[in-house]
Design a protein around this motif. Structure first.
Motif, PDB file in Angstrom:
ATOM      1  N   ALA A 639      37.262  24.902  42.328  1.00 20.26           N
ATOM      2  CA  ALA A 639      36.953  25.858  41.876  1.00 20.26           C
ATOM      3  C   ALA A 639      35.859  26.824  42.517  1.00 20.26           C
ATOM      4  CB  ALA A 639      36.564  26.105  40.142  1.00 20.26           C
ATOM      5  N   GLY A 640      35.819  28.037  42.444  1.00 19.60           N
ATOM      6  CA  GLY A 640      34.647  28.742  43.076  1.00 19.60           C
ATOM      7  C   GLY A 640      34.858  30.225  42.753  1.00 19.60           C
ATOM      8  N   ALA A 641      33.775  30.738  43.477  1.00 21.28           N
ATOM      9  CA  ALA A 641      33.590  32.193  43.434  1.00 21.28           C
ATOM     10  C   ALA A 641      33.754  32.974  44.576  1.00 21.28           C
ATOM     11  CB  ALA A 641      32.325  32.481  42.475  1.00 21.28           C
ATOM     12  N   TYR A 642      34.232  33.949  44.578  1.00 19.50           N
ATOM     13  CA  TYR A 642      34.521  34.708  45.733  1.00 19.50           C
ATOM     14  C   TYR A 642      33.963  36.174  45.708  1.00 19.50           C
ATOM     15  CZ  TYR A 642      37.487  31.170  47.820  1.00 19.50           C
ATOM     16  OH  TYR A 642      37.981  30.089  48.611  1.00 19.50           O
ATOM     17  N   VAL A 643      33.328  36.798  46.485  1.00 21.36           N
ATOM     18  CA  VAL A 643      33.000  38.300  46.395  1.00 21.36           C
ATOM     19  C   VAL A 643      33.292  39.105  47.783  1.00 21.36           C
ATOM     20  CG1 VAL A 643      30.907  39.857  46.182  1.00 21.36           C
ATOM     21  CG2 VAL A 643      30.998  37.556  45.115  1.00 21.36           C
ATOM     22  N   CYS A 644      34.157  40.158  47.450  1.00 17.73           N
ATOM     23  CA  CYS A 644      34.616  40.798  48.537  1.00 17.73           C
ATOM     24  C   CYS A 644      34.204  42.267  48.553  1.00 17.73           C
ATOM     25  CB  CYS A 644      36.196  40.586  48.476  1.00 17.73           C
ATOM     26  SG  CYS A 644      37.118  41.603  49.721  1.00 17.73           S
ATOM     27  N   GLU A 645      33.809  42.680  49.702  1.00 14.78           N
ATOM     28  CA  GLU A 645      33.306  44.101  49.917  1.00 14.78           C
ATOM     29  C   GLU A 645      34.391  44.747  50.872  1.00 14.78           C
ATOM     30  OE1 GLU A 645      28.866  43.793  49.159  1.00 14.78           O
ATOM     31  OE2 GLU A 645      29.165  45.540  50.412  1.00 14.78           O
ATOM     32  N   VAL A 646      35.124  45.891  50.550  1.00 10.97           N
ATOM     33  CA  VAL A 646      35.770  46.617  51.397  1.00 10.97           C
ATOM     34  C   VAL A 646      35.363  47.940  51.732  1.00 10.97           C
ATOM     35  CG1 VAL A 646      37.882  45.219  50.769  1.00 10.97           C
ATOM     36  CG2 VAL A 646      37.481  47.449  49.632  1.00 10.97           C
ATOM     37  N   GLU A 647      35.736  48.579  52.742  1.00 10.32           N
ATOM     38  CA  GLU A 647      35.542  50.041  52.818  1.00 10.32           C
ATOM     39  C   GLU A 647      36.799  50.701  53.335  1.00 10.32           C
ATOM     40  OE1 GLU A 647      31.558  51.548  54.778  1.00 10.32           O
ATOM     41  OE2 GLU A 647      33.049  51.194  56.253  1.00 10.32           O
ATOM     42  N   VAL A 648      37.085  51.723  52.545  1.00  9.64           N
ATOM     43  CA  VAL A 648      38.220  52.587  52.751  1.00  9.64           C
ATOM     44  C   VAL A 648      37.969  53.779  53.539  1.00  9.64           C
ATOM     45  CG1 VAL A 648      40.308  53.468  51.566  1.00  9.64           C
ATOM     46  CG2 VAL A 648      39.289  51.425  50.747  1.00  9.64           C
ATOM     47  N   ASP A 649      38.802  54.183  54.596  1.00  9.28           N
ATOM     48  CA  ASP A 649      38.783  55.474  55.253  1.00  9.28           C
ATOM     49  C   ASP A 649      39.705  56.410  54.292  1.00  9.28           C
ATOM     50  OD1 ASP A 649      39.010  57.548  56.732  1.00  9.28           O
ATOM     51  OD2 ASP A 649      38.812  56.833  58.468  1.00  9.28           O
ATOM     52  N   PRO A 650      39.236  57.339  53.699  1.00  6.44           N
ATOM     53  CA  PRO A 650      40.291  58.112  52.773  1.00  6.44           C
ATOM     54  C   PRO A 650      41.119  58.892  53.635  1.00  6.44           C
ATOM     55  CG  PRO A 650      37.983  58.969  52.693  1.00  6.44           C
ATOM     56  CD  PRO A 650      37.972  57.630  53.256  1.00  6.44           C
ATOM     57  N   ASP A 651      40.733  59.267  54.819  1.00  2.00           N
ATOM     58  CA  ASP A 651      41.488  60.179  55.765  1.00  2.00           C
ATOM     59  C   ASP A 651      42.825  59.416  56.173  1.00  2.00           C
ATOM     60  OD1 ASP A 651      39.869  62.262  55.359  1.00  2.00           O
ATOM     61  OD2 ASP A 651      38.666  61.686  57.087  1.00  2.00           O
ATOM     62  N   THR A 652      42.660  57.931  56.598  1.00  2.00           N
ATOM     63  CA  THR A 652      43.798  57.189  57.118  1.00  2.00           C
ATOM     64  C   THR A 652      44.222  56.324  56.038  1.00  2.00           C
ATOM     65  OG1 THR A 652      42.166  55.492  57.875  1.00  2.00           O
ATOM     66  CG2 THR A 652      42.617  57.331  59.487  1.00  2.00           C
ATOM     67  N   GLY A 653      43.583  56.072  55.002  1.00  2.00           N
ATOM     68  CA  GLY A 653      44.151  55.046  54.075  1.00  2.00           C
ATOM     69  C   GLY A 653      43.744  53.575  54.512  1.00  2.00           C
ATOM     70  N   GLU A 654      42.881  53.479  55.546  1.00  2.00           N
ATOM     71  CA  GLU A 654      42.674  51.967  56.080  1.00  2.00           C
ATOM     72  C   GLU A 654      41.720  51.358  55.424  1.00  2.00           C
ATOM     73  OE1 GLU A 654      42.296  49.629  60.378  1.00  2.00           O
ATOM     74  OE2 GLU A 654      42.358  51.855  60.350  1.00  2.00           O
ATOM     75  N   CYS A 655      41.917  50.077  54.900  1.00  2.00           N
ATOM     76  CA  CYS A 655      40.889  49.533  54.146  1.00  2.00           C
ATOM     77  C   CYS A 655      40.394  48.306  54.954  1.00  2.00           C
ATOM     78  CB  CYS A 655      41.740  48.864  52.827  1.00  2.00           C
ATOM     79  SG  CYS A 655      40.534  47.688  52.037  1.00  2.00           S
ATOM     80  N   SER A 656      39.272  48.086  55.236  1.00  2.00           N
ATOM     81  CA  SER A 656      38.817  46.956  55.986  1.00  2.00           C
ATOM     82  C   SER A 656      37.834  46.177  54.936  1.00  2.00           C
ATOM     83  CB  SER A 656      37.957  47.430  57.302  1.00  2.00           C
ATOM     84  OG  SER A 656      37.092  48.051  56.785  1.00  2.00           O
ATOM     85  N   LEU A 776      49.492  52.799  54.305  1.00  2.00           N
ATOM     86  CA  LEU A 776      50.486  53.948  53.777  1.00  2.00           C
ATOM     87  C   LEU A 776      50.135  54.194  52.459  1.00  2.00           C
ATOM     88  CD1 LEU A 776      52.947  55.891  54.300  1.00  2.00           C
ATOM     89  CD2 LEU A 776      54.200  53.793  54.107  1.00  2.00           C
ATOM     90  N   LYS A 777      50.114  52.963  51.635  1.00  2.00           N
ATOM     91  CA  LYS A 777      50.057  53.026  50.235  1.00  2.00           C
ATOM     92  C   LYS A 777      48.955  53.537  49.670  1.00  2.00           C
ATOM     93  CE  LYS A 777      52.765  48.745  48.863  1.00  2.00           C
ATOM     94  NZ  LYS A 777      52.594  47.472  48.601  1.00  2.00           N
ATOM     95  N   ILE A 778      47.609  53.197  50.283  1.00  2.00           N
ATOM     96  CA  ILE A 778      46.577  53.637  49.834  1.00  2.00           C
ATOM     97  C   ILE A 778      46.403  55.084  50.127  1.00  2.00           C
ATOM     98  CG2 ILE A 778      44.117  53.646  50.461  1.00  2.00           C
ATOM     99  CD1 ILE A 778      44.457  50.470  51.193  1.00  2.00           C
TER     100      ILE A 778
END
Lengths: 790, 156
Positions: A639-656, A776-778
């Motif tokens: 078992a474990g715990a994961y923490v993710c942080e993403v940044e989205v560019d609203p102009d392109t929809g890109e999520c990194s 595209l979806k974002i």
């Protein structure tokens, strides 16, 4: 003697891989070898009106052509399913026949119709192109939900309505009652996207028949050679098992997709005798996309009921699982016993009910892919918990804490059939929040906002059941195989050791980890240990590698065999020392008489065992060679715990993915370097599922994502900075205390990424995006809400 | 119809006769039995077959053997000096930059090009340099570390 357990020892197998001296199936050539190319259906559903093999046979270099009719004439059986699921009211699952070569009907694009065998690969390709199949194309259905509709095209006459089984677990009435009386019910509909495993080594198989000894050899890209031998010999080809050897040499990644017994293995083995020549088949990538068993593909509705403080009262889940056109080897077990049994997650939810409808469609068979059911369960639980926190206006970490099973509650019996032996979920979450600097997230969000970016954070607290498992439990649940592991530990007279294991390494580094384990337990130099795997003529009958089981189950079998070696060695040493055996201790490679300086090394004892001039012959046989089978008495529960942080560019929809923190509890670790590598790889596949990878079928059953040009794989650029740590509550029921680490990353990651993404998009009014969350979806989601607002 | 070709492979002079449709990767694997160069796809996406032709990294599935007539070809088998691994090979071992090993030969050959004129490649340099190579096992993290260490060792 230096201790190796816990050491970041460099891998011993690397030398051959780094110098191009690995021996993968396609690297192997047999004298007189021919090449097989399969003729595959271009249609998702068709009747085979006729097959004309003559044009293929006329091609220069073609040696033989075989069809489904030829195999049927030889009474070749169908590919079996290894797990019988019993549905509601005791109705067993339906198992329509799966001939290795289609006889009268093709049921997915890629279904094999004939095999062309030729002197060269090019001649075989030319022959396959020349062969003529007359198809009567029929309507097809690719979506499991659509396949359940009235009037949907039928995949098998044996399965009306395309239903394989309708299964349930848990107390439905209690769940409905709890939901009716709840303060708040969070509802969530999701799609768990279909994936294509894509081990970088394509599958391959070489069939040989030795007429002199009436013996077959199959060399194949398998995670479990004995399982393949058993299934192929007993069910498909009706060969006596002792007349067949299966070798799985170096294998270039599996991720589950190389567990299963595939048609091509049976065909090249059967045809090798008929053609009188060794036959090699190597999949190309296009074939791999079409024929390697796919993973996931669930459509799910879930409801989580809570009281006013956020305490979970009940979870209700309804899932439709796509089986594809035929039942692959373990397909039926994945959306049932490896999925719904995990729906308690890390929480004390008192009542849970799940129902799963497994459905045939005109698509490639679906089976285990890294995590196999547990990523799907984690995605349901960890997404709905995060959504519930948002709806309740609570911190998602706090809501989880409120519902965690507490360390003093173990062993903990869940309402969905499992008993977790140990864990400390609070500890892994606390460490993950600390490592990820969760407390200061809002500062980073504001900083991103100043740069015109949307930042989000998401958690995922996963649990998995690994080891697969106690045989008796698995058997009671429908498994048609035992699920132990076997090992043999064999000393040579000069004191070196060969360990024969039923586990199979296809990237996991067993040659290193198992050697570390063995060297420490026997107190001998690690370079004196050789790990042998992957050949049914050399190893004991073993079940192979999947379900993160190699160390917890396979390693435990090695430990059991070593314990027998030590017990025997003690008697030999006592005899050599003329002492009472009860006065002899074994430590660090030395048998020593208590309170004296009298001792014999294990090397001296091994020599005496093979040159038994001063040996307790009246009690023992010579030799120092012991075998063991280990059948665990429970699953293990990493078992474990994961923490993710993403940044989205609203102009392109890109999520990194900007930051990814993983804190895992795998119990005791043998080689932390290898364990971290396993987690890295799992997380990359999890990020792939969340943001990149999605298998798409057109409505007519054509695979749209049939190449690397269409199916987005994670590349080096997609990988974030990782933060890692481990917590440890050792497994309570195996001698190593290990739980397994191979699948965790792929299990825990998708929910963490999508929780982070939807957190980022909340400010823009977007509350869900199904995986893979492509730019595209974002972008569309952001702009649809913008339009709706305007 | 066959063509006579000559090339140098890992420092050894080779002459052979091949069908014109023979790919360089097939020539290396089937004719020369240099099976360290692997084939992972059929669309030139995976990079497992990467070798060096006249000092440049090339996906050997995209070149015909006849196009290499007169060329100098280096494969994974030609990197180590006897038992001594090339610094980049050693770096992959040191940093656990491989698991199943199947993509590894191509990955190492591409990494060599990244490092060929840059002893201190950035993450971005490495991401760009390895954009054409898939690894399904490692999650790339340790490959970054290996390439950095290998480049440093090659530069020193």
């Amino acid at each position: 003697m230096a201790k190796h357990v816990g050491e970041r020892m460099k891998r011993v197998e690397d030398g051959r891989f780094l110098t191009g001296r690995g021996s993968y199936t396609d690297d192997i050539s047999k004298p007189g070898q021919t090449y097989a190319v399969f003729v595959r259906s271009p249609h998702a559903h068709a009747k085979i009106k006729s097959v004309d093999t003559q044009p293929a046979l006329a091609v220069d270099g073609v040696v033989a052509v075989y069809t489904g009719a030829d195999m049927a004439a030889d009474s070749v059986g169908g590919l079996p399913c290894g797990w019988q699921v019993i549905g509601k009211s005791g109705v067993p699952m339906l198992e329509p026949p799966h001939p290795p070569l289609a006889v009268d009907t093709v049921r997915y694009v890629g279904d094999a119709v004939a095999v062309v065998i030729a002197e060269t690969k090019n001649a075989a390709k030319d022959g396959a192109e020349a062969l003529e199949v007359d198809y009567d194309v029929r309507p097809a259905v690719a979506s499991a939900v659509k396949a359940m509709e009235d009037g949907a095209p039928e995949v098998h006459a044996e399965a009306p309505g395309n239903l394989c089984y309708d299964w349930e677990i848990g107390d439905r009435d209690a769940v409905d009652k709890a939901i009716a009386g709840a303060h708040h019910v969070t509802e969530f509909d999701l799609v768990n996207n279909r994936l294509i495993p894509n081990a970088i080594e394509p599958r391959a198989a070489i069939g040989e028949y030795d007429q002199a000894n009436d013996r077959y050899t199959l060399t194949t890209t398998s995670q479990n050679p004995h399982v393949i031998r058993l299934l192929m010999c007993a069910f498909v080809l009706q060969i006596p098992e002792h007349k067949c050897r299966v070798v799985a040499p170096d294998v270039g990644g599996g991720f589950g997709s190389k567990i299963f017994h595939y048609a091509e293995e049976a065909v090249v083995t059967w045809a090798a005798k008929k053609a009188g020549r060794p036959i090699k088949w190597t999949s190309d990538r296009s074939e791999a996309f079409l024929t390697d068993a796919h993973g996931r593909d669930h459509v799910t509705k879930a409801q989580l009921a809570m009281d006013k403080d956020g305490k979970f009262l009940a979870l209700k889940v309804a899932t439709v699982a796509n089986m594809g056109a035929y039942l692959s080897t373990f397909a039926s077990s994945i959306p049932t016993y490896l999925y719904a049994t995990l729906l308690a997650g890390q929480y004390t939810t008192p009542v849970i009910y799940a129902e799963v409808k497994a459905v045939f469609t005109h698509t490639t068979p679906v089976d285990a892919y890294r995590g196999a059911g547990r990523p799907e369960a984690t995605y349901v639980v960890e997404r709905i918990v995060e959504i519930a926190a948002r709806e309740m206006g609570m911190d998602p970490a706090e809501l989880r804490r409120k519902n965690f099973i507490q360390p003093d509650q173990f062993p903990y019996e869940t309402p969905v059939a499992l008993t977790y032996d140990t864990g400390n979920y609070q500890a892994s979450l606390d460490r993950a929040l600390e490592l990820s600097d969760y407390a200061n997230f809002e500062k980073r969000r504001a900083e991103s906002a100043r740069n015109g970016k949307l930042r989000g954070v998401g958690l995922s607290c996963y649990i998995e059941a690994c080891g697969i498992a106690p045989s008796a439990v698995a058997g009671a649940l429908g498994a048609r195989a035992g699920l132990y592991e076997a090992a043999e530990v064999r000393f040579a007279p000069t004191g070196t050791v060969s360990v024969f294991t039923g586990s199979h390494s296809h990237g996991q580094g067993h040659e290193t980890t198992f050697a570390q384990l063995t060297a420490d337990r026997l107190g001998i130099p690690v370079e004196n240990v050789d790990i042998v795997h992957g050949d049914t003529d050399r190893i004991p009958f073993g079940m192979g590698t999947y379900g993160s089981r190699s160390l917890a189950v396979g390693g435990s079998a090695i430990v059991k065999a070593i314990d027998k070696i030590i017990a025997k060695g003690k008697i030999i040493a006592a005899h050599m020392l003329e002492e009472d055996r009860d006065n002899v201790d074994f430590e660090d490679g030395v048998f020593a008489v208590k309170g004296t300086n009298k001792s014999r090394t294990i090397g001296e004892v091994a020599f005496q065992a093979y040159v038994p001039h001063n040996f307790p012959h009246d009690e023992l046989e010579p030799g120092l060679d012991e075998s063991a089978f280990y059948d665990p008495n429970n699953f293990t529960y990493p078992a474990g715990a994961y923490v993710c942080e993403v940044e989205v560019d609203p102009d392109t929809g890109e999520c990194s993915v900007d930051k990814f923190t993983a804190v895992d509890d795998f119990g005791n670790l043998i080689n932390p370097m290898i364990v971290e590598g396993q987690v890295h790889g799992g997380i990359a596949q999890g990020i792939g599922q969340a943001l990149l990878e999605g298998c798409v079928y057109a409505d007519d059953g054509q695979l749209v994502t049939g190449s690397y040009m269409d199916y987005a794989m994670p590349r080096a650029e997609h990988i974030p900075d990782y933060n890692f740590d481990f917590t440890s509550t050792p497994c309570t029921h195996n001698p190593i205390g290990a739980k397994g680490c191979g699948e965790a990353g792929a299990i825990g990651t998708p929910a963490a990424v999508i929780n982070a993404l939807t957190d980022a998009l909340r400010v823009a009014g977007v509350d869900n995006i199904d995986m893979p969350a492509t730019p595209l979806k974002i972008w569309q989601a952001l702009n649809n809400t913008k339009q709706a607002a305007e | 119809m066959s063509h006579a070709i000559r090339m140098t492979v890992n420092g050894r002079s080779i002459s052979a006769t091949v069908e014109p449709r023979t790919l360089l990767t097939e020539f290396l694997r089937d004719n020369l039995r240099l099976t360290g160069t692997h084939v992972g796809c059929d669309t030139s996406q995976c990079g497992a077959c990467t070798v060096h032709v006249d000092g440049k990294s090339v996906k050997s599935c995209t070149m015909l053997a006849v196009q290499c007539d007169g060329a100098d070809v280096l494969t994974i088998e030609g990197l180590a000096n006897g038992e001594d691994l090339h610094p980049m090979q050693k770096a992959f071992n040191d940093h656990h930059g491989l698991q199943c090993g199947f993509c590894t030969p191509g990955m190492v050959m591409s990494a060599l090009e990244v490092a060929s004129d840059n002893a201190d490649p950035s993450d971005d340099d490495i991401a760009k340099g390895l954009a054409g190579n898939f690894c399904r096992c490692t999650g790339y993290e340790n490959i970054y570390r290996a390439v950095k260490a290998g480049a440093k060792a090659m530069g020193s």
